[in-house]
Design an enzyme around this catalytic site. Structure first.
Site, PDB file in Angstrom:
ATOM      1  N   ALA A   1      -9.088  -9.904  -7.220  1.00  0.00           N
ATOM      2  CA  ALA A   1      -9.141  -9.453  -8.611  1.00  0.00           C
ATOM      3  C   ALA A   1      -8.737  -7.983  -8.732  1.00  0.00           C
ATOM      4  O   ALA A   1      -8.190  -7.564  -9.765  1.00  0.00           O
ATOM      5  CB  ALA A   1     -10.542  -9.661  -9.163  1.00  0.00           C
TER       6      ALA A   1
ATOM      7  N   ILE B   1      -6.476  -6.491  -6.917  1.00  0.00           N
ATOM      8  CA  ILE B   1      -5.045  -6.306  -6.643  1.00  0.00           C
ATOM      9  C   ILE B   1      -4.242  -6.791  -7.851  1.00  0.00           C
ATOM     10  O   ILE B   1      -4.304  -7.973  -8.200  1.00  0.00           O
ATOM     11  CB  ILE B   1      -4.615  -7.092  -5.386  1.00  0.00           C
ATOM     12  CG1 ILE B   1      -5.359  -6.560  -4.155  1.00  0.00           C
ATOM     13  CG2 ILE B   1      -3.108  -6.990  -5.183  1.00  0.00           C
ATOM     14  CD1 ILE B   1      -5.089  -7.343  -2.901  1.00  0.00           C
TER      15      ILE B   1
ATOM     16  N   GLU C   1      -1.584  -8.327  -8.801  1.00  0.00           N
ATOM     17  CA  GLU C   1      -0.441  -9.048  -8.247  1.00  0.00           C
ATOM     18  C   GLU C   1       0.696  -9.216  -9.250  1.00  0.00           C
ATOM     19  O   GLU C   1       1.854  -9.443  -8.888  1.00  0.00           O
ATOM     20  CB  GLU C   1      -0.879 -10.423  -7.714  1.00  0.00           C
ATOM     21  CG  GLU C   1      -1.421 -11.378  -8.774  1.00  0.00           C
ATOM     22  CD  GLU C   1      -2.905 -11.172  -9.007  1.00  0.00           C
ATOM     23  OE1 GLU C   1      -3.479 -11.961  -9.752  1.00  0.00           O
ATOM     24  OE2 GLU C   1      -3.480 -10.223  -8.442  1.00  0.00           O
TER      25      GLU C   1
ATOM     26  N   ASP D   1      32.784  14.157  -8.521  1.00  0.00           N
ATOM     27  CA  ASP D   1      34.106  14.532  -8.047  1.00  0.00           C
ATOM     28  C   ASP D   1      35.007  14.755  -9.256  1.00  0.00           C
ATOM     29  O   ASP D   1      34.722  14.269 -10.353  1.00  0.00           O
ATOM     30  CB  ASP D   1      34.653  13.411  -7.157  1.00  0.00           C
ATOM     31  CG  ASP D   1      36.004  13.757  -6.569  1.00  0.00           C
ATOM     32  OD1 ASP D   1      36.269  14.947  -6.340  1.00  0.00           O
ATOM     33  OD2 ASP D   1      36.800  12.830  -6.350  1.00  0.00           O
TER      34      ASP D   1
END
Length: 546
Positions: A294, A296, A298, A340
């Site tokens: 819970a 984490i 995800e 460049d």
């Protein structure tokens, strides 16, 4: 790439520019007259490898997939899913594995698609090369060119490998892919140079992948494949480790912090439940893992991936390819852009900027269109960029080059060479013969005895020569490449080159520049409005850059 950047590339190990063609042939155990034999060439190819740039290692879908599993947050989810599966909570385990599968698949597919698109851009090599092999002329695939081969250089073709010039006839080569300079480099086979000579000034060498814009030549191959200058640059770019973006660093720190918090709660809660409440150990472990799960977020990697993928999609609609999704986040963090000049801010092609005197513009451009080696190529012209620019300017002035040449057919021509620094052509005009000469002002002014002044022709004295030379210097200081054009009436076409190019009447001067891209101004303005500072990197003279 700027000229300054290229000079940092290590010089070729053998310093081929310091050797004569004969010395280089002896060092390579080759013959300038017959080249390599077929068996010897094959042996060298087996020893040195094919004349190609080594492709970077290709990773399969699964190799990329497993690499993504090394992220701390993903590893934590994976461990949690395994434990749920071991203890019989298959529903939760399947949910976790599906999340990991979706997350990694999206990331890997985006990266593989970008790599495939970028691989399609790597098509600079010429398909075949003209060689002396065993005393015969043959056309072979570029991959089969070996050190010691003698190659034929022709206008409009790319140089197949790094080589020491043996012969050069009016040879000019576009080396902008290495040096960033839009003007072709005039080559000279008969000189030797110091070992310290910068790459951009080695006029007796030619380089793999560069384009022959004018003239022809013969060269002895010295380096191929990854040993060529373009191969060295490719090798150095592959050695640079891609830095982690700010978002990646923040995500990594967040993941590590959350993992430690999750591990702490997953251990502390079961421990307290077992010791203080005498709960079932298995149930407590699952409860601890549930709390860790819970904690984490995800969904966070999925949301970030989806946002970055959307950014990559929007960039693709603007014809920009993102190799990695993290590049989208990096673009959003940009505060300074170093760009460049040649071919990026400019069109990498010459255009007529100034014609002096302006009152003789049509006559000067007519001479430039007739004393010219470029040929029509669709809507533009193929050949030396300077010649093509003169034809475009003539067309814009209402002088159709094809019709102009048909009305003034050439009966003789003395092609440009690097020693004379000029070319001349004899044309039939109104029943008479006229010589038209084009070249560097310092090469033409000493040959001119008169100058067109309005509708009359006046003698060219020393004071006028000095004034013209000063004007040429002023135009050059403003970033222009300056050429002079002159003419002369001829009594007969059977004159030597020196006779044709003497006693000239100077028509005027033409200044050419590499024009900015039309979209460059708005692009720079957009960056400034976004608070991004823009820097231009170039090896040009400061006035040219300004």
């Amino acid at each position: 790439m700027s000229k300054l950047a290229v000079q940092q590339v290590p010089a070729t190990e053998h310093h081929w520019q310091t050797l004569t063609a004969e010395q280089a042939a002896r060092r390579l155990d080759s013959s300038l007259e017959t080249g390599l034999g077929a068996e010897e060439a094959q042996a060298r190819l087996e020893r040195e490898g094919a004349n190609t740039l080594a492709a970077p290692k290709k990773f399969s879908f699964w190799e990329e997939f497993f690499e993504e599993l090394t992220e701390p947050m993903v590893l934590m989810l994976l461990v949690t899913g395994v434990l749920y599966a071991v203890w019989g909570e298959l529903g939760e385990a399947i949910t976790i594995f599906v999340i990991i599968l979706v997350l990694n698949t999206i990331e890997v597919l985006n990266e593989l698609r970008a790599k495939k698109a970028i691989a399609g851009l790597r098509k600079l090599a010429e398909p075949t090369a003209a060689l002396h092999r065993g005393g015969r002329f043959v056309d072979l695939p570029v991959e089969q060119v070996a050190p010691g081969d003698v190659v034929i250089l022709r206008a409009g073709h790319r140089v197949p490998a790094d080589a020491r010039l043996v012969e050069a006839y009016g040879l000019s080569i576009d080396e902008s892919m290495l040096t960033g300079e839009s003007l072709p480099v005039e080559k000279n086979a008969g000189i030797t140079l110091e070992a310290s000579t910068p790459l951009a000034e080695r006029r007796n060498l030619v380089y793999s992948g560069t384009l022959v814009t004018r003239g022809k030549g013969v060269a002895l191959v010295t380096e191929t494949g990854m040993n060529a200058e373009i191969g060295k640059i490719a090798g150095m770019t592959r050695q640079v480790k891609e830095p982690r973006t700010h978002l990646q660093q923040m995500m990594s720190e967040l993941s590590k912090s959350l993992v430690w918090f999750a591990l702490g709660f997953s251990a502390l809660v079961p421990l307290l439940g077992i010791l203080l409440a005498h709960q079932d150990p298995k149930q407590m472990l699952l409860t601890g893992l549930s709390l860790a799960f819970a904690m984490i977020p995800e969904e966070l990697p999925i949301i970030i991936t989806m946002v970055l993928a959307l950014g990559a999609f929007r960039l693709s609609q603007k014809h920009a390819i993102t190799k990695r999704l993290t590049a989208v986040e990096a673009l959003g963090s940009v505060t300074v852009i170093a760009t460049d000049k040649t071919g990026t801010l400019t069109e990498n092609r010459m255009e007529v900027a100034v014609v002096e005197p302006e009152g003789l513009r049509g006559r000067i451009l007519q001479a430039g269109a007739l004393c010219n080696d470029a040929v029509p190529n669709g809507a533009d012209y193929a050949g030396d960029p300077l010649d093509a620019a003169l034809l475009r300017a003539a067309g814009q002035a209402g002088l159709e080059p094809v019709m102009l040449r048909a009305a003034n057919p050439a009966v003789n021509e003395f092609t440009f060479d690097n020693e004379r620094r000029r070319m001349s052509v004899v044309v039939a005009r109104d029943g008479a013969l006229t010589a038209l000469v084009k070249g560097a002002p310092e090469a033409l002014l000493p040959l001119a005895v008169a100058v067109v002044d309005g509708q009359t022709v006046a003698p060219l004295d020393d004071a006028q020569r000095a004034a013209l030379a000063e004007r040429v210097a002023g135009m050059a200081a403003n970033g222009l490449r300056v050429i002079a054009l002159a003419e002369r009436s001829l009594p007969t076409e059977k004159l030597s080159q020196d006779e044709v190019e003497s006693g000239l009447t100077l028509l005027g001067l033409v200044g050419l520049a590499d024009p900015p891209r039309p979209e460059a101004r708005e692009a720079i303005a957009s960056c400034q409005r976004a608070g991004i500072r823009t820097l231009m990197i170039t090896g040009d003279h400061p006035l040219t850059a300004q």
